[in-house]
Design an enzyme around this catalytic site. Structure first.
Site, mmCIF file in Angstrom:
data_model
loop_
_atom_site.group_PDB
_atom_site.id
_atom_site.type_symbol
_atom_site.label_atom_id
_atom_site.label_comp_id
_atom_site.label_asym_id
_atom_site.label_seq_id
_atom_site.Cartn_x
_atom_site.Cartn_y
_atom_site.Cartn_z
ATOM 1 N N TYR A 96 0.890 -1.243 0.079
ATOM 2 C CA TYR A 96 0.133 -0.016 -0.168
ATOM 3 C C TYR A 96 0.768 1.238 0.002
ATOM 4 C CZ TYR A 96 -3.660 -3.196 1.327
ATOM 5 O OH TYR A 96 -4.657 -4.304 1.082
ATOM 6 N N ASN A 108 -12.482 -1.739 -4.902
ATOM 7 C CA ASN A 108 -12.213 -2.127 -6.325
ATOM 8 C C ASN A 108 -13.525 -2.819 -6.607
ATOM 9 O OD1 ASN A 108 -11.164 -2.863 -8.736
ATOM 10 N ND2 ASN A 108 -10.153 -4.572 -7.992
ATOM 11 N N CYS A 165 -6.631 -6.124 -7.467
ATOM 12 C CA CYS A 165 -6.365 -5.626 -6.133
ATOM 13 C C CYS A 165 -5.746 -6.767 -5.042
ATOM 14 C CB CYS A 165 -7.607 -4.997 -5.496
ATOM 15 S SG CYS A 165 -9.068 -6.273 -5.497
ATOM 16 N N HIS A 166 -5.632 -8.010 -5.439
ATOM 17 C CA HIS A 166 -5.213 -8.991 -4.757
ATOM 18 C C HIS A 166 -3.536 -8.844 -4.673
ATOM 19 C CE1 HIS A 166 -5.168 -10.758 -8.912
ATOM 20 N NE2 HIS A 166 -4.142 -11.596 -8.486
ATOM 21 N N GLU A 178 -0.745 -17.246 -9.379
ATOM 22 C CA GLU A 178 0.161 -16.234 -10.301
ATOM 23 C C GLU A 178 1.634 -16.410 -10.231
ATOM 24 O OE1 GLU A 178 -1.055 -12.315 -9.988
ATOM 25 O OE2 GLU A 178 -2.911 -12.520 -10.790
#
Length: 160
Positions: A96, A119, A127-128, A154
């Site tokens: 952040y 979001n 946003c993850h 990912e």
């Protein structure tokens, strides 16, 4: 005029919402800040073919960056945060604080977190990929278990 459909995913059903033909929402079950069902409009399957194709390719590990045209509605600050989220590379994370620095306001990490939580198009606007200052998981509208699963997915797929 809003329309929606529900598609299956490895992370549970996803509700896709479009307004005036543009994707404006992707919501998971039990998601924080999920609008009421009655605001999603009529059910329409064919409008979402491109979004479904890209989501299928993403979940197959074949798509690293979504190219859908989106309708992101929020405050100017929220939209600036969401634009930065889309720049975080697949398989990577940012804090952040890093996002606040990129936006030119190093003291805005809490505001970045609030915008991140609002979001409306999860997964596609990733946003993850945002973590706490120490690299640990912090809040995620879809739940921390889903966030960890998406990050693990990912990370593994980015190796290929």
């Amino acid at each position: 005029m809003k329309q929606h459909t529900v598609v299956d995913s490895p992370y549970g059903p996803l509700t896709l919402v479009a307004e005036d033909g543009l994707l404006c929402g992707l919501y998971m079950t039990d998601q924080r800040h999920r609008p009421p069902e009655e605001t999603f409009g009529t059910r329409e399957e064919s409008l979402f073919a491109e979004a479904e194709e890209q989501l299928d390719a993403y979940f197959a590990g074949e798509l690293k960056e979504f190219t859908l045209e989106l309708s992101l509605r929020g405050t100017p600050f929220q939209r600036s945060v969401w634009a930065e989220l889309r720049k975080i590379p697949y398989g990577e994370t940012r804090t952040y604080g890093e996002l606040a620095d990129i936006l030119g306001n190093s003291g805005a990490s809490r505001a970045v977190g609030l915008a991140n939580g609002k979001n409306p198009i999860g997964i596609i606007v990733p946003c993850h990929r945002v973590v706490g200052a120490n690299g640990g998981l912090t809040g995620y509208g879809g739940g921390l278990a889903r966030k960890q699963s998406l990050l693990d997915f990912e990370s593994a797929a980015a190796l290929f």
